[in-house]
Design an enzyme around this catalytic site. Structure first.
Site, PDB file in Angstrom:
ATOM      1  N   CYS A 132     -49.504  65.412 -72.464  1.00 44.98           N
ATOM      2  CA  CYS A 132     -49.891  65.252 -71.062  1.00 44.98           C
ATOM      3  C   CYS A 132     -48.782  64.558 -70.275  1.00 44.98           C
ATOM      4  O   CYS A 132     -48.632  63.335 -70.353  1.00 44.98           O
ATOM      5  CB  CYS A 132     -51.198  64.461 -70.980  1.00 44.98           C
ATOM      6  N   CYS A 135     -49.856  62.054 -67.609  1.00 46.91           N
ATOM      7  CA  CYS A 135     -50.302  60.779 -68.176  1.00 46.91           C
ATOM      8  C   CYS A 135     -49.123  59.939 -68.661  1.00 46.91           C
ATOM      9  O   CYS A 135     -49.094  58.737 -68.464  1.00 46.91           O
ATOM     10  CB  CYS A 135     -51.221  61.015 -69.375  1.00 46.91           C
ATOM     11  N   ASP A 136     -48.162  60.562 -69.329  1.00 44.47           N
ATOM     12  CA  ASP A 136     -47.177  59.784 -70.075  1.00 44.47           C
ATOM     13  C   ASP A 136     -45.741  59.911 -69.570  1.00 44.47           C
ATOM     14  O   ASP A 136     -44.848  59.218 -70.072  1.00 44.47           O
ATOM     15  CB  ASP A 136     -47.224  60.197 -71.557  1.00 44.47           C
TER      16      ASP A 136
END
Ligand code: FAD
Length: 309
Positions: A132, A135-136
């Site tokens: 992701c 997200c990261d």
């Protein structure tokens, strides 16, 4: 015994639905499935969920979600739902040998990111390996990362990652992408992106307690030659699979199996059955949006149950 509500799934969507339903005194039953706590249990730091200014580890956050639901009387079971019968009310939910009945059902079974499925990938997930970018990506400022895939999501993730990373290499097993032309053009025009055609990732190197991923082994699709590429991060962008097989086509889904919900609602094609989180979301796929739709589902269940009495 008949329940007011059975919630299937225990990620941010299912457990938020459980918190709201329990506080509405519906005494919901949650079947947590094979991944109690959902996808966030395979990651490390979560830094974008509001309320945690210092960030929080994914598994810890999901423990807190569960405790909050239990505090108000939600019953959670580490069990997988094998099938459901939505053709009659109360609905039937089969869990191994057990058959449970419920006036309403919330489906929150998520969509799993497709992985390459080797040991080093599992070991390094959350330690340099991710599925992701939204997200990261932030963790990879000025670092070199690989993106695996060749579809629209790989193009999108690679382009997004150039905001942070110093270099992004897309590793693709064929000699052309499957992505739409416009997404490909964005990639080809981006000076920070390189493409490694005709290669697949076959191993990931690094130790979680020693800084995580350091390199990946890649194999040439035709010659079979294996080489090693240094990298700080590796993002898998090879698609998602909605966990809807157990529904056996009883609800309206799109061609990939994502449940279709009515506009601005979590209502599905069957009255009394609601769906929230990634199982009905092909766009955002975030914990906060999953939790938001989990809340919607519980409020909608409450209103639906009122119509039955
Ligand atoms: C590596 C990684 C890192 C991520 N990092 C972040 C982040 O930092 N911030 C963020 O906002 N989002 C992040 N995400 C995305 C986020 O995890 C998802 O958007 C979110 O978890 C979706 O929630 P959900 O409740 O819909 O589904 P999921 O979390 O996928 O949960 C699905 C649940 O359904 C259960 N289940 C499935 N089938 C059955 C069945 N037959 N019976 C019973 N239960 C079943 C599973 O056991 C699981 O509990 C990340 C995702 C990944 C993969």
């Amino acid at each position: 015994m008949k329940h007011n509500l059975i919630i299937i799934g225990s990620g941010p969507a299912g457990l938020t639905s459980a918190i709201y339903a329990a506080r509405a005194d519906l005494k919901p039953i949650v079947f947590e499935g094979n991944q109690p706590g959902g996808q966030l249990t395979i990651t490390t730091d979560v830094e974008n969920y509001p309320g945690f200014p210092e960030g929080i580890m994914g598994p810890e956050m999901m423990d807190l979600f569960r405790k909050q639901a239990q505090r108000f009387g939600a019953e959670t079971h580490f069990k997988n739902v094998d099938s459901v019968d939505l053709s009659k009310t109360p609905f039937e939910v089969k869990v191994g040998e057990e058959i449970h009945h419920a006036d309403s059902i919330v489906i929150a079974t998520g969509a799993s990111a497709k992985l390459l499925n080797f040991e080093s990938e599992t070991k390094l997930m959350g330690h340099g390996v991710s599925a992701c970018a939204t997200c990261d990506g932030f963790f990879f400022r000025d670092k070199e990362v690989l993106v695996v895939g060749g579809g629209d999501s790989a193009m999108e993730e690679a382009t997004f990652l150039t905001k942070f990373a110093s270099k992004v290499t897309i590793v693709h097993r064929r000699t052309e992408f499957r992505a739409s032309k416009i997404m490909q053009k964005r990639v080809f025009d981006n000076p920070k992106i390189e493409i490694l055609w005709n290669h697949s990732v076959v191993d990931m190197i690094g130790e979680p307690d020693q800084g995580g991923l350091t390199s990946a082994k890649v194999k040439h699709s035709e010659t079979g030659e294996v080489s090693e590429i240094k990298c700080d991060g590796l993002f898998l962008a090879i698609g998602h699979k909605p966990n809807s097989d157990f529904l056996n086509n009883q609800l309206e889904t799109d061609d990939k199996g994502y449940i279709i919900t009515k506009a601005d609602s979590t209502a599905t094609s069957i009255n009394g059955v609601f769906a929230c989180g990634d199982i009905q979301d092909t766009v955002y796929r975030q914990a906060i949006t999953a939790a938001g739709s989990g809340c919607m589902s519980a409020i909608e269940v409450e209103r639906y149950l009122e119509t039955l009495h």
